[in-house]
Write a protein that holds these residues in place. Sequence first.
Motif, short mmCIF file in Angstrom:
data_model
loop_
_atom_site.label_atom_id
_atom_site.label_comp_id
_atom_site.label_asym_id
_atom_site.label_seq_id
_atom_site.Cartn_x
_atom_site.Cartn_y
_atom_site.Cartn_z
N LEU A 118 0.83 -1.20 0.00
CA LEU A 118 0.00 0.00 0.00
C LEU A 118 0.87 1.25 0.00
CD1 LEU A 118 -2.57 -1.06 2.75
CD2 LEU A 118 -2.88 -1.19 0.27
N VAL A 119 0.33 2.34 -0.51
CA VAL A 119 1.04 3.61 -0.43
C VAL A 119 0.91 4.14 0.99
CG1 VAL A 119 0.82 4.17 -2.88
CG2 VAL A 119 -0.96 4.92 -1.31
N SER A 120 1.52 5.26 1.26
CA SER A 120 1.61 5.77 2.63
C SER A 120 0.27 6.10 3.27
CB SER A 120 2.53 7.00 2.68
OG SER A 120 1.98 8.03 1.88
N ASP A 121 -0.81 6.26 2.48
CA ASP A 121 -2.11 6.54 3.09
C ASP A 121 -2.71 5.30 3.75
OD1 ASP A 121 -3.11 5.04 0.95
OD2 ASP A 121 -4.32 6.66 0.13
N GLY A 122 -2.11 4.13 3.52
CA GLY A 122 -2.59 2.90 4.14
C GLY A 122 -3.88 2.38 3.55
N ILE A 123 -4.27 2.90 2.40
CA ILE A 123 -5.53 2.49 1.77
C ILE A 123 -5.31 2.01 0.34
CG2 ILE A 123 -7.84 3.26 1.05
CD1 ILE A 123 -7.56 5.48 3.20
N HIS A 124 -4.62 2.80 -0.45
CA HIS A 124 -4.49 2.54 -1.88
C HIS A 124 -3.25 1.69 -2.19
CE1 HIS A 124 -7.01 6.18 -1.62
NE2 HIS A 124 -7.68 5.53 -2.55
N PRO A 125 -3.38 0.82 -3.19
CA PRO A 125 -2.24 -0.04 -3.54
C PRO A 125 -1.10 0.75 -4.16
CG PRO A 125 -4.12 -0.46 -5.00
CD PRO A 125 -4.58 0.52 -3.98
N ASN A 126 0.11 0.32 -3.85
CA ASN A 126 1.28 0.91 -4.50
C ASN A 126 1.49 0.18 -5.83
OD1 ASN A 126 2.54 -1.55 -3.89
ND2 ASN A 126 3.63 -0.73 -2.13
N GLU A 127 2.61 0.44 -6.48
CA GLU A 127 2.87 -0.17 -7.79
C GLU A 127 2.82 -1.70 -7.71
OE1 GLU A 127 6.26 -0.21 -11.29
OE2 GLU A 127 6.30 1.37 -9.80
N GLU A 128 3.45 -2.26 -6.69
CA GLU A 128 3.46 -3.72 -6.54
C GLU A 128 2.05 -4.25 -6.29
OE1 GLU A 128 5.65 -7.26 -3.96
OE2 GLU A 128 6.03 -5.17 -3.44
N GLY A 129 1.28 -3.54 -5.46
CA GLY A 129 -0.10 -3.95 -5.20
C GLY A 129 -0.95 -3.90 -6.46
N ASN A 130 -0.80 -2.84 -7.24
CA ASN A 130 -1.54 -2.75 -8.50
C ASN A 130 -1.14 -3.86 -9.46
OD1 ASN A 130 -3.41 -0.54 -8.36
ND2 ASN A 130 -1.66 0.81 -8.20
N GLN A 131 0.12 -4.22 -9.47
CA GLN A 131 0.58 -5.31 -10.33
C GLN A 131 -0.06 -6.63 -9.91
OE1 GLN A 131 2.43 -4.87 -13.03
NE2 GLN A 131 2.55 -7.00 -13.56
N LEU A 132 -0.20 -6.85 -8.62
CA LEU A 132 -0.86 -8.07 -8.14
C LEU A 132 -2.33 -8.11 -8.55
CD1 LEU A 132 0.70 -8.36 -4.58
CD2 LEU A 132 1.10 -9.89 -6.52
N ILE A 133 -3.00 -6.97 -8.48
CA ILE A 133 -4.39 -6.91 -8.91
C ILE A 133 -4.49 -7.23 -10.40
CG2 ILE A 133 -6.38 -5.38 -9.26
CD1 ILE A 133 -5.42 -3.90 -6.66
N LEU A 134 -3.60 -6.62 -11.20
CA LEU A 134 -3.59 -6.89 -12.63
C LEU A 134 -3.35 -8.37 -12.92
CD1 LEU A 134 -3.59 -6.03 -15.61
CD2 LEU A 134 -1.15 -5.50 -15.34
N LEU A 135 -2.38 -8.97 -12.25
CA LEU A 135 -2.10 -10.39 -12.48
C LEU A 135 -3.30 -11.26 -12.12
CD1 LEU A 135 1.59 -10.57 -11.20
CD2 LEU A 135 0.78 -10.74 -13.59
N SER A 136 -4.01 -10.90 -11.07
CA SER A 136 -5.22 -11.65 -10.71
C SER A 136 -6.28 -11.53 -11.79
CB SER A 136 -5.78 -11.16 -9.38
OG SER A 136 -4.95 -11.54 -8.32
N LEU A 137 -6.47 -10.32 -12.30
CA LEU A 137 -7.45 -10.12 -13.37
C LEU A 137 -7.04 -10.90 -14.62
CD1 LEU A 137 -8.30 -6.34 -13.05
CD2 LEU A 137 -9.88 -8.26 -12.78
N MET A 138 -5.76 -10.90 -14.93
CA MET A 138 -5.28 -11.64 -16.09
C MET A 138 -5.56 -13.14 -15.93
SD MET A 138 -1.73 -9.57 -16.79
CE MET A 138 -1.21 -10.51 -18.23
N GLY A 139 -5.48 -13.64 -14.71
CA GLY A 139 -5.79 -15.04 -14.46
C GLY A 139 -7.28 -15.34 -14.58
N LEU A 140 -8.12 -14.37 -14.19
CA LEU A 140 -9.57 -14.57 -14.25
C LEU A 140 -10.12 -14.43 -15.66
CD1 LEU A 140 -10.77 -12.58 -11.10
CD2 LEU A 140 -10.85 -15.05 -11.42
N ILE A 141 -9.59 -13.46 -16.39
CA ILE A 141 -10.12 -13.16 -17.73
C ILE A 141 -8.98 -12.99 -18.74
CG2 ILE A 141 -12.37 -12.24 -17.06
CD1 ILE A 141 -11.15 -9.42 -17.06
N PRO A 142 -8.23 -14.06 -18.98
CA PRO A 142 -7.04 -13.95 -19.85
C PRO A 142 -7.36 -13.49 -21.26
CG PRO A 142 -7.59 -16.26 -19.44
CD PRO A 142 -8.47 -15.43 -18.55
#
Length: 110
Positions: free
Chosen positions: A83-107
């Motif tokens: 997460l970024v410093s606000d403790g809520i929003h994903p940082n670059e690595e977090g966003n990459q994990l979300i993208l990879l999950s979506l790619m797995g669900l809807i390749p």
Amino acid sequence: YRYAFLQVGSNDSAQGVTLDKFKANMDTIIAFVESKGAIPILTTIPVRADVGNTAFINEANEWIRETGHMYVDEYTMLTSDKLVSDGIHPNEEGNQLILLSLMGLIPECF
């Protein structure tokens, strides 16, 4: 559009929305998405560093997992170091994990 990615609930967890109201709102949103011919993809609600409402988050996530819809498990993926410093929003690595999950669900979309 074929899919709708619904990142809903994090603000609800901080604003005192009841679990019943959250579920009703989600049912309405899901029904709308489906009425347009799209497939909803839900997300679990990640832990918020600024809110101590873990009971709401845990119960909402249990409901999300049991809906039968595809979902991205942000609760499990987005640990504090993702997460970024606000403790809520994903940082670059977090966003990459979300993208990879979506790619797995809807390749077929990638």
